[in-house]
Design a protein around this motif. Structure first.
Motif, PDB file in Angstrom:
ATOM      1  N   GLY A 510       6.687  -7.406  -0.247  1.00  0.00           N
ATOM      2  CA  GLY A 510       6.330  -8.780  -0.537  1.00  0.00           C
ATOM      3  C   GLY A 510       4.935  -8.904  -1.111  1.00  0.00           C
ATOM      4  O   GLY A 510       4.337  -7.921  -1.565  1.00  0.00           O
ATOM      5  N   PRO A 511       4.379 -10.109  -1.083  1.00  0.00           N
ATOM      6  CA  PRO A 511       3.109 -10.352  -1.771  1.00  0.00           C
ATOM      7  C   PRO A 511       1.862  -9.916  -1.007  1.00  0.00           C
ATOM      8  O   PRO A 511       0.802  -9.788  -1.608  1.00  0.00           O
ATOM      9  N   ILE A 512       1.954  -9.713   0.301  1.00  0.00           N
ATOM     10  CA  ILE A 512       0.750  -9.487   1.096  1.00  0.00           C
ATOM     11  C   ILE A 512       0.050  -8.189   0.707  1.00  0.00           C
ATOM     12  O   ILE A 512      -1.146  -8.154   0.407  1.00  0.00           O
ATOM     13  N   ALA A 513       0.802  -7.082   0.705  1.00  0.00           N
ATOM     14  CA  ALA A 513       0.202  -5.799   0.345  1.00  0.00           C
ATOM     15  C   ALA A 513      -0.195  -5.780  -1.126  1.00  0.00           C
ATOM     16  O   ALA A 513      -1.254  -5.242  -1.488  1.00  0.00           O
ATOM     17  N   VAL A 514       0.639  -6.363  -1.980  1.00  0.00           N
ATOM     18  CA  VAL A 514       0.353  -6.361  -3.413  1.00  0.00           C
ATOM     19  C   VAL A 514      -0.955  -7.091  -3.703  1.00  0.00           C
ATOM     20  O   VAL A 514      -1.790  -6.621  -4.485  1.00  0.00           O
ATOM     21  N   SER A 515      -1.146  -8.245  -3.068  1.00  0.00           N
ATOM     22  CA  SER A 515      -2.356  -9.023  -3.347  1.00  0.00           C
ATOM     23  C   SER A 515      -3.611  -8.291  -2.872  1.00  0.00           C
ATOM     24  O   SER A 515      -4.642  -8.303  -3.549  1.00  0.00           O
ATOM     25  N   LEU A 516      -3.538  -7.624  -1.715  1.00  0.00           N
ATOM     26  CA  LEU A 516      -4.696  -6.867  -1.241  1.00  0.00           C
ATOM     27  C   LEU A 516      -4.971  -5.675  -2.159  1.00  0.00           C
ATOM     28  O   LEU A 516      -6.128  -5.354  -2.453  1.00  0.00           O
ATOM     29  N   ALA A 517      -3.905  -5.035  -2.630  1.00  0.00           N
ATOM     30  CA  ALA A 517      -4.075  -3.917  -3.552  1.00  0.00           C
ATOM     31  C   ALA A 517      -4.758  -4.370  -4.838  1.00  0.00           C
ATOM     32  O   ALA A 517      -5.630  -3.677  -5.375  1.00  0.00           O
ATOM     33  N   GLU A 518      -4.374  -5.532  -5.327  1.00  0.00           N
ATOM     34  CA  GLU A 518      -5.014  -6.067  -6.532  1.00  0.00           C
ATOM     35  C   GLU A 518      -6.510  -6.244  -6.324  1.00  0.00           C
ATOM     36  O   GLU A 518      -7.325  -5.934  -7.206  1.00  0.00           O
ATOM     37  N   GLU A 519      -6.887  -6.749  -5.161  1.00  0.00           N
ATOM     38  CA  GLU A 519      -8.300  -6.985  -4.872  1.00  0.00           C
ATOM     39  C   GLU A 519      -9.079  -5.675  -4.765  1.00  0.00           C
ATOM     40  O   GLU A 519     -10.230  -5.577  -5.203  1.00  0.00           O
ATOM     41  N   LEU A 520      -8.452  -4.657  -4.181  1.00  0.00           N
ATOM     42  CA  LEU A 520      -9.133  -3.372  -4.001  1.00  0.00           C
ATOM     43  C   LEU A 520      -9.171  -2.563  -5.292  1.00  0.00           C
ATOM     44  O   LEU A 520     -10.020  -1.693  -5.461  1.00  0.00           O
ATOM     45  N   GLY A 521      -8.253  -2.831  -6.201  1.00  0.00           N
ATOM     46  CA  GLY A 521      -8.245  -2.153  -7.491  1.00  0.00           C
ATOM     47  C   GLY A 521      -8.029  -0.660  -7.376  1.00  0.00           C
ATOM     48  O   GLY A 521      -7.120  -0.204  -6.664  1.00  0.00           O
ATOM     49  N   ASP A 522      -8.874   0.128  -8.043  1.00  0.00           N
ATOM     50  CA  ASP A 522      -8.654   1.579  -8.064  1.00  0.00           C
ATOM     51  C   ASP A 522      -8.975   2.253  -6.741  1.00  0.00           C
ATOM     52  O   ASP A 522      -8.813   3.475  -6.607  1.00  0.00           O
ATOM     53  N   ARG A 523      -9.415   1.476  -5.748  1.00  0.00           N
ATOM     54  CA  ARG A 523      -9.586   2.034  -4.395  1.00  0.00           C
ATOM     55  C   ARG A 523      -8.273   2.049  -3.636  1.00  0.00           C
ATOM     56  O   ARG A 523      -8.167   2.705  -2.595  1.00  0.00           O
ATOM     57  N   ALA A 524      -7.268   1.325  -4.124  1.00  0.00           N
ATOM     58  CA  ALA A 524      -6.032   1.124  -3.370  1.00  0.00           C
ATOM     59  C   ALA A 524      -4.968   2.147  -3.732  1.00  0.00           C
ATOM     60  O   ALA A 524      -4.769   2.474  -4.907  1.00  0.00           O
ATOM     61  N   VAL A 525      -4.276   2.620  -2.694  1.00  0.00           N
ATOM     62  CA  VAL A 525      -3.054   3.403  -2.864  1.00  0.00           C
ATOM     63  C   VAL A 525      -1.965   2.634  -2.131  1.00  0.00           C
ATOM     64  O   VAL A 525      -1.974   2.537  -0.900  1.00  0.00           O
ATOM     65  N   LEU A 526      -1.037   2.052  -2.879  1.00  0.00           N
ATOM     66  CA  LEU A 526       0.027   1.233  -2.313  1.00  0.00           C
ATOM     67  C   LEU A 526       1.246   2.111  -2.071  1.00  0.00           C
ATOM     68  O   LEU A 526       1.801   2.703  -3.000  1.00  0.00           O
ATOM     69  N   VAL A 527       1.669   2.197  -0.809  1.00  0.00           N
ATOM     70  CA  VAL A 527       2.800   3.039  -0.433  1.00  0.00           C
ATOM     71  C   VAL A 527       4.018   2.150  -0.213  1.00  0.00           C
ATOM     72  O   VAL A 527       3.999   1.237   0.621  1.00  0.00           O
ATOM     73  N   THR A 528       5.080   2.405  -0.968  1.00  0.00           N
ATOM     74  CA  THR A 528       6.304   1.615  -0.837  1.00  0.00           C
ATOM     75  C   THR A 528       7.514   2.533  -0.728  1.00  0.00           C
ATOM     76  O   THR A 528       7.558   3.600  -1.349  1.00  0.00           O
ATOM     77  N   GLN A 529       8.486   2.099   0.041  1.00  0.00           N
ATOM     78  CA  GLN A 529       9.725   2.868   0.174  1.00  0.00           C
ATOM     79  C   GLN A 529      10.678   2.611  -0.995  1.00  0.00           C
ATOM     80  O   GLN A 529      11.686   3.288  -1.160  1.00  0.00           O
ATOM     81  N   ASP A 530      10.340   1.621  -1.820  1.00  0.00           N
ATOM     82  CA  ASP A 530      11.211   1.217  -2.925  1.00  0.00           C
ATOM     83  C   ASP A 530      10.861   1.961  -4.207  1.00  0.00           C
ATOM     84  O   ASP A 530       9.876   2.699  -4.286  1.00  0.00           O
ATOM     85  N   ASN A 531      11.662   1.713  -5.233  1.00  0.00           N
ATOM     86  CA  ASN A 531      11.426   2.337  -6.533  1.00  0.00           C
ATOM     87  C   ASN A 531      10.395   1.586  -7.358  1.00  0.00           C
ATOM     88  O   ASN A 531       9.998   2.057  -8.424  1.00  0.00           O
TER      89      ASN A 531
END
Length: 631
Positions: A510-531
């Motif tokens: 959903g949007p919660i992790a995505v929005s935080l990842a956007e704010e962190l930018g290249d510091r973020a590694v977003l881990v998802t079980q989806d494709n």
């Protein structure tokens, strides 16, 4: 306010300049007719002050069946008649939207080929449409005329041709989709002009108005309609016989930009609308021009009408989502109660319903939208006032307290923290809605106790638990010396993140992790079980835009991965398909995963929202209403 003043459109007069525009509702019947649900839905907006209501688009020819419950003009006569009578009783103009989705449709329901100007594959399904032959073109034009005649005979005040999103008319106008070398391609306005002229000549009864919803920017400048082209197009089509024009945008490659969510600013069509209106005036066409494009705040709408500086760029404003969120928007403005207008947060979570689930249109903040024939009067006065203590001041608690108070109960709201709104106040797009609740409770004089868990009060009081959720079970091990592990809501409430790489665990999509990842930018590694990251954002139309933003911000995405352990080195991930493990070195891990209800409070029988089962703000507010109505 200019917004509240009458507007003359052809031989008709609207009581306000606020339009409720056409959109997919899924309120239709299996036979593709309009239903009493439609009537109630549109009447609710008319009773709230909408000046012009444009009904959900109806396909003008059986070759078009774009979604399961899409109305068909040939089946809409009775529905249009009921809608017209209901809207006109409140003074609103009733307008029928006429449509053909062309190559942007679907063959799933008709089991027949799509019709389009050229053989350009549909973007999502990749289906190649049939190149329309002369007889096909004549049949569709005749369908527009017949649909117009039916609508006017049913008592509608006019018809609106769709040349915006999901529109065959626009597809003929655009180099993106019209590759023909015959008369329908060398003059790309020929089809639109013929439709307008044919309706004007044989489809309108005396006094019925004719409008056009026109895409003025396809956001594809290599071949599509551009803002620079739009003024001349508008002038030429107005000369064919229009009574009003609505400025929109979008194409086959930018469906999500037609009605974007909160990530895009409001009023994105302002400049092209200004240019189109100026060109029409210069050419002697004094027809009203409506501004469309995420206009959800009445101050911006009034400004666009020249209400503050007399420099108008539009004559009317389409405020569709704003009136889904608050059907009484115009009425509240007429009573100088603008602060009481429930805001539209442009979340698209429940009002955008063109997806495989076939949900019925509604609103996160106003769940009765679309359910007007089913829901009770939530504010029915109680015959037995009681003391009602609501524990928890998130969306569920705020709504339960508000509805109970309006029904006549003695209400107290109890919140253990020092702030109202719960998770919705710190995560997601609903901060405006929480602020509206704060104003409403201040206006209503609700006693609010913060920093406490309970009250020594009337032993006969009714208690309602709305305490939200808590972090869910974590199916991964955490070493004693592991890097810091934080809950996403703690981060949103101010917990500091260390410098360095931050791993975000997103089991929801959903949007919660995505929005935080956007704010962190290249510091973020977003881990998802989806494709794909943010898988569930497809429902709001933000899936492709979100992944584009993540790429632009330099976010690393670990797809098809499940976290198995948090160690001193970082997060240990496992590939869902082959079981291979790898460690992502990081400075901290933020869990953005599932939540569980808070523990039940002894002796409290009534619960609502995440305290029952963690879901969305929509379910929290709806259940809160049901609980308050049951007392």
């Amino acid at each position: 306010m200019q917004l509240l003043s009458p507007l003359h459109i052809g031989d008709r007069t609207a009581p306000s300049r606020v339009m409720f525009g056409p959109h997919v509702t899924n309120l239709g019947a299996d036979d593709r007719s309009l239903t009493r649900r439609h009537t109630a839905y549109y009447e609710r907006r008319a009773s709230g002050g909408a000046g012009i209501v444009v009904v959900e688009g109806a396909s003008v020819h059986p070759s078009d069946w774009p979604y399961e419950r899409a109305p068909l003009a040939a089946e809409c006569t009775d529905g249009w008649s009921a809608i017209a009578a209901a809207l006109q009783a409140h003074g609103a103009l009733a307008v029928a939207s006429l449509d053909h989705a062309g190559g942007q449709g679907s063959s799933a329901y008709s089991q027949a080929p799509l019709w389009a100007p050229s053989r350009v594959p549909e973007v999502n399904a990749r289906e190649v449409p049939k190149w329309m032959e002369a007889d096909d073109i004549d049949a569709v034009i005749a369908g527009f005329v017949a649909g117009s005649a039916r609508a006017c005979a049913a008592g509608m005040d006019g018809v609106e041709i769709n040349a915006g999103q999901h529109s065959l008319v626009r597809q003929f106008m655009s180099g993106l989709t019209n590759h023909r070398d015959d008369e329908w391609g060398t003059d790309k306005l020929h089809f639109a002009r013929r439709v307008i002229e044919a309706i004007r000549a044989g489809g309108l009864s005396e006094g019925c108005v004719l409008g056009l919803r026109l895409s003025c920017d396809e956001l594809a400048p290599w071949a599509g309609i551009t803002p620079e082209m739009a003024p001349a197009i508008a002038v030429e089509l107005a000369a064919a016989g229009l009574d009003y024009l609505v400025v929109t945008r979008g194409s086959i490659y930018s469906v999500e930009k037609t009605r974007p969510d909160f990530h895009e600013g409001t009023g994105f069509n302002i400049e092209v609308c200004r240019a189109v209106r100026a060109a029409l005036r210069a050419a002697g066409h004094e027809i009203p021009v409506f501004l469309q494009g995420s206009i959800v705040e009445f101050g911006q709408a009034e400004w666009a009408l020249g209400g503050y500086d007399d420099d108008a760029l539009a004559d009317g404003i389409e405020m569709t989502r704003a009136q889904i969120a608050d059907p009484d928007l115009v009425t509240k403005l007429r009573h100088d109660a603008g602060d009481q207008v429930r805001p539209c947060t442009r979340c698209n979570q429940t009002c955008q319903v063109r997806d495989a689930r076939n949900p019925i249109v509604t609103c996160v903040g106003e769940p009765t939208s679309g359910r007007e024939t089913e829901d009770p009067d939530w504010y029915e006065p109680t015959s037995s006032p009681q003391t009602v203590n609501v524990i928890g001041a998130g969306p569920a608690g705020l709504e339960a307290a508000r509805v109970a108070l309006l029904r006549g109960h003695r209400v107290q709201l109890i919140e253990r923290s020092d702030a109202l709104g719960g998770a919705a106040a710190v995560a997601g797009p609903h901060g405006e809605l929480i602020e509206w609740y704060r104003r409403e409770h201040e206006r209503l004089g609700t006693p609010i106790h913060t920093g406490v868990m309970s009250l020594d009060d009337d032993p006969n009081a009714v208690w309602v638990q709305c305490t939200g959720g808590q972090p869910g079970r974590r199916d991964y091990s955490v070493a004693d010396d592991a890097v810091p592990l934080l809950d996403v809501l703690d981060v949103r409430r101010g917990a500091e993140l260390p410098e360095g790489i931050i791993v975000l665990l997103d089991l929801i999509g959903g949007p919660i992790a995505v929005s935080l990842a956007e704010e962190l930018g290249d510091r973020a590694v977003l881990v998802t079980q989806d494709n794909i990251a943010g898988n569930e954002l497809s429902r709001t139309g933000d899936l492709a835009p979100a992944n584009s933003r993540l790429a632009q911000q330099g976010v690393t995405i670990e797809r098809r991965s499940i976290v198995r352990a948090i160690t001193a080195e970082g997060a240990v991930l496992e590939d869902r398909f082959n079981g291979e493990r790898r460690t992502i070195a990081c400075a901290a891990v933020v869990d953005c995963g599932f939540r569980l209800p808070t523990d039940p409070i002894d002796g409290v029988a009534l619960r609502a929202g995440d305290a029952v089962a963690p879901r969305t703000v929509h379910e929290a507010i709806l259940e809160a209403r049901r609980v308050a109505h049951s007392i």
